[in-house]
Design a protein around this motif. Structure first.
Motif, PDB file in Angstrom:
ATOM      1  N   UNK B 152     -17.158  10.548 -67.843  1.00 38.41           N
ATOM      2  CA  UNK B 152     -18.265   9.619 -67.598  1.00 38.41           C
ATOM      3  C   UNK B 152     -17.673   8.334 -67.049  1.00 38.41           C
ATOM      4  N   UNK B 153     -18.347   7.751 -66.074  1.00 38.86           N
ATOM      5  CA  UNK B 153     -17.788   6.538 -65.481  1.00 38.86           C
ATOM      6  C   UNK B 153     -18.844   5.813 -64.662  1.00 38.86           C
ATOM      7  N   UNK B 154     -18.495   4.623 -64.205  1.00 37.92           N
ATOM      8  CA  UNK B 154     -19.331   3.899 -63.258  1.00 37.92           C
ATOM      9  C   UNK B 154     -19.190   4.580 -61.896  1.00 37.92           C
ATOM     10  N   UNK B 155     -20.302   5.138 -61.406  1.00 44.12           N
ATOM     11  CA  UNK B 155     -20.201   5.984 -60.205  1.00 44.12           C
ATOM     12  C   UNK B 155     -19.840   5.221 -58.942  1.00 44.12           C
ATOM     13  N   UNK B 156     -20.344   3.996 -58.812  1.00 44.76           N
ATOM     14  CA  UNK B 156     -20.071   3.249 -57.576  1.00 44.76           C
ATOM     15  C   UNK B 156     -18.557   3.071 -57.413  1.00 44.76           C
ATOM     16  N   UNK B 157     -17.907   2.619 -58.473  1.00 47.98           N
ATOM     17  CA  UNK B 157     -16.452   2.434 -58.418  1.00 47.98           C
ATOM     18  C   UNK B 157     -15.723   3.739 -58.119  1.00 47.98           C
ATOM     19  N   UNK B 158     -16.145   4.802 -58.825  1.00 49.39           N
ATOM     20  CA  UNK B 158     -15.487   6.103 -58.676  1.00 49.39           C
ATOM     21  C   UNK B 158     -15.642   6.651 -57.268  1.00 49.39           C
ATOM     22  N   UNK B 159     -16.842   6.526 -56.723  1.00 48.77           N
ATOM     23  CA  UNK B 159     -17.095   7.090 -55.397  1.00 48.77           C
ATOM     24  C   UNK B 159     -16.309   6.313 -54.337  1.00 48.77           C
ATOM     25  N   UNK B 160     -16.253   4.993 -54.500  1.00 46.42           N
ATOM     26  CA  UNK B 160     -15.441   4.193 -53.561  1.00 46.42           C
ATOM     27  C   UNK B 160     -13.989   4.655 -53.596  1.00 46.42           C
ATOM     28  N   UNK B 161     -13.511   4.918 -54.789  1.00 44.08           N
ATOM     29  CA  UNK B 161     -12.118   5.350 -54.931  1.00 44.08           C
ATOM     30  C   UNK B 161     -11.914   6.752 -54.331  1.00 44.08           C
ATOM     31  N   UNK B 162     -12.908   7.639 -54.520  1.00 40.14           N
ATOM     32  CA  UNK B 162     -12.809   8.980 -53.921  1.00 40.14           C
ATOM     33  C   UNK B 162     -12.805   8.909 -52.396  1.00 40.14           C
ATOM     34  N   UNK B 163     -13.609   7.992 -51.846  1.00 40.38           N
ATOM     35  CA  UNK B 163     -13.655   7.837 -50.383  1.00 40.38           C
ATOM     36  C   UNK B 163     -12.289   7.403 -49.849  1.00 40.38           C
ATOM     37  N   UNK B 164     -11.682   6.483 -50.590  1.00 40.06           N
ATOM     38  CA  UNK B 164     -10.341   6.036 -50.172  1.00 40.06           C
ATOM     39  C   UNK B 164      -9.340   7.174 -50.181  1.00 40.06           C
ATOM     40  N   UNK B 165      -9.562   8.141 -51.092  1.00 40.07           N
ATOM     41  CA  UNK B 165      -8.660   9.298 -51.170  1.00 40.07           C
ATOM     42  C   UNK B 165      -9.032  10.391 -50.170  1.00 40.07           C
ATOM     43  N   UNK B 166     -10.010  10.108 -49.319  1.00 42.38           N
ATOM     44  CA  UNK B 166     -10.331  11.078 -48.270  1.00 42.38           C
ATOM     45  C   UNK B 166     -11.394  12.103 -48.627  1.00 42.38           C
ATOM     46  N   UNK B 167     -12.093  11.893 -49.736  1.00 35.11           N
ATOM     47  CA  UNK B 167     -13.161  12.832 -50.111  1.00 35.11           C
ATOM     48  C   UNK B 167     -14.389  12.662 -49.208  1.00 35.11           C
ATOM     49  N   UNK B 168     -14.996  13.796 -48.857  1.00 38.22           N
ATOM     50  CA  UNK B 168     -16.305  13.790 -48.231  1.00 38.22           C
ATOM     51  C   UNK B 168     -17.328  13.620 -49.354  1.00 38.22           C
ATOM     52  N   UNK B 169     -18.208  12.618 -49.231  1.00 40.02           N
ATOM     53  CA  UNK B 169     -19.188  12.351 -50.295  1.00 40.02           C
ATOM     54  C   UNK B 169     -20.569  12.799 -49.818  1.00 40.02           C
ATOM     55  N   UNK B 170     -21.159  13.759 -50.531  1.00 43.19           N
ATOM     56  CA  UNK B 170     -22.398  14.376 -50.083  1.00 43.19           C
ATOM     57  C   UNK B 170     -23.508  14.159 -51.100  1.00 43.19           C
TER      58      UNK B 170
END
Lengths: 241, 241
Positions: B152-170
């Motif tokens: 469980x986490x704050x999604x905005x922070x997590x998604x920003x971090x995933x984007x930096x790691x090259x994840x496609x966010x859908x």
């Protein structure tokens, strides 16, 4: 006049409709809540409306305590209605979903919801499946029940009769083939989903032309309503292409 | 010795684990029933076992009344266990399922079950999503929770971090595209499912590369757990081809 007593004869009639026996005898059922009410007004046969709000136009006003008495397990509703059951009308849509002893009302309701979303409009249920018109099923259907022709019957007889009419009869089981091509290219088909624990009965599987399955890992099974949603979605998606 | 009193300090400790607050503090949770027990023995970190059967080998014996007191809403269980929560371990599996305020424990549990079936093993939940470790969620997961790394986490922070790691966010929304090709051909992706009533929050949608959707008719929406099952199945099916 607000009905406030549990002894009121009309309230007793309402409450009796919470039992399957009375629903079957009277060919009527209850719905609660504004969302379902709205769909029922458009698509259902309303016999009587009731509400906790005497200022609004409804046939009957119930005290909040009596409304709560009708729906003890859920958050309080303000409106409800008595409806006539929906007839099963033969039409030209050739696809049928069959449920062989799916026993959880939430699962049956969830299948109704997805069936309505994916434009399946004929459902045939074994007599031992969960009651179509209980409050849990209707709520889980999110009004999907008003888009369906639902009928309960002896499945062996019905499936034999469908086969004579040229229907492709398809079972679902873990070991089934994963290719749905033969189904969605078929003119007329019926897809059967089985009981939560036991799957489809052997005597029913024996009547199937073949079975389809969904490949899974780790756990013993997918939830039957989820399997139904996945397969109904696949059939519609491919049919549309 | 059989514990028979609700005042027994050890029973009180067990009962306290029914609340999220205590589960979070102690990093432990409860499971009930033989099916879950069997999976927990294989895949979980069992701290203590308990049963209503004093003749069998379990750490603690409870009277049937006390067992019922722990699980009032379901049919009686004979066995249960205290487990340590499952750690979120970063591994090389690049696919992530994200739940943005999915609030019904049955839906969260159903998504866990299907995720395990379709070999997704990383789930990220917003802090406002249903608690991962409540009894309803775990039961609905059918043990799927033991195959998942849930965090469980704050999604905005997590998604920003995933984007930096090259994840496609859908994202997923009714108006999304129906073609999943861009997802399953991607090296690393995260698919987000939103709240039952409101869908995905705008601030989260704004972070998505694009959204996918499932075409439906008649009703307003599919159930979120069914949507998740359909999309997870599609992704795996296509990835496997």
């Amino acid at each position: 006049m607000i009905i406030t007593s549990k002894q009121n004869p009309h309230f007793k009639e309402l409450k009796d409709l919470l039992t399957k026996k009375v629903r079957d005898e009277k060919n009527r059922f209850l719905i609660f809540g504004e969302d379902l009410f709205e769909i029922a007004e458009k698509r259902g046969k309303i016999i009587e409306t009731f509400s906790t709000d005497a200022n609004l136009y409804y046939d009957t006003t119930l005290s909040e305590a009596l409304m709560k008495d009708l729906t003890p397990t859920v958050t309080s509703y303000k409106v409800g209605a008595i409806l006539e059951k929906i007839d099963y009308v033969s039409n030209n849509n050739n696809n049928i979903i069959i449920l062989d002893d799916v026993q959880d009302p939430d699962n049956v309701g969830a299948i109704f919801r997805s069936a309505a979303c994916f434009n399946f409009d004929k459902l045939l249920l074994s007599n031992e499946s969960a009651d179509t018109y209980n409050d849990k099923t209707i709520r889980a259907s999110r009004g999907g029940i008003f888009y369906l022709e639902v009928r309960r019957a002896d499945l062996v007889e019905e499936i034999k009769s469908l086969k004579e009419k040229g229907y492709l009869i398809v079972g679902t089981e873990a070991s089934g083939i994963q290719d749905l091509t033969k189904i969605y290219t078929s003119h007329k088909y019926a897809v059967i989903f089985g009981n939560e624990g036991k799957g489809i009965k052997k005597e029913i599987l024996d009547l199937c032309d073949f079975s389809v399955g969904i490949k899974i890992d780790n756990l013993e099974s997918l939830n039957v309503a989820h399997s139904a949603s996945i397969i109904m979605h696949e059939l519609r998606k491919n049919q549309g292409e």
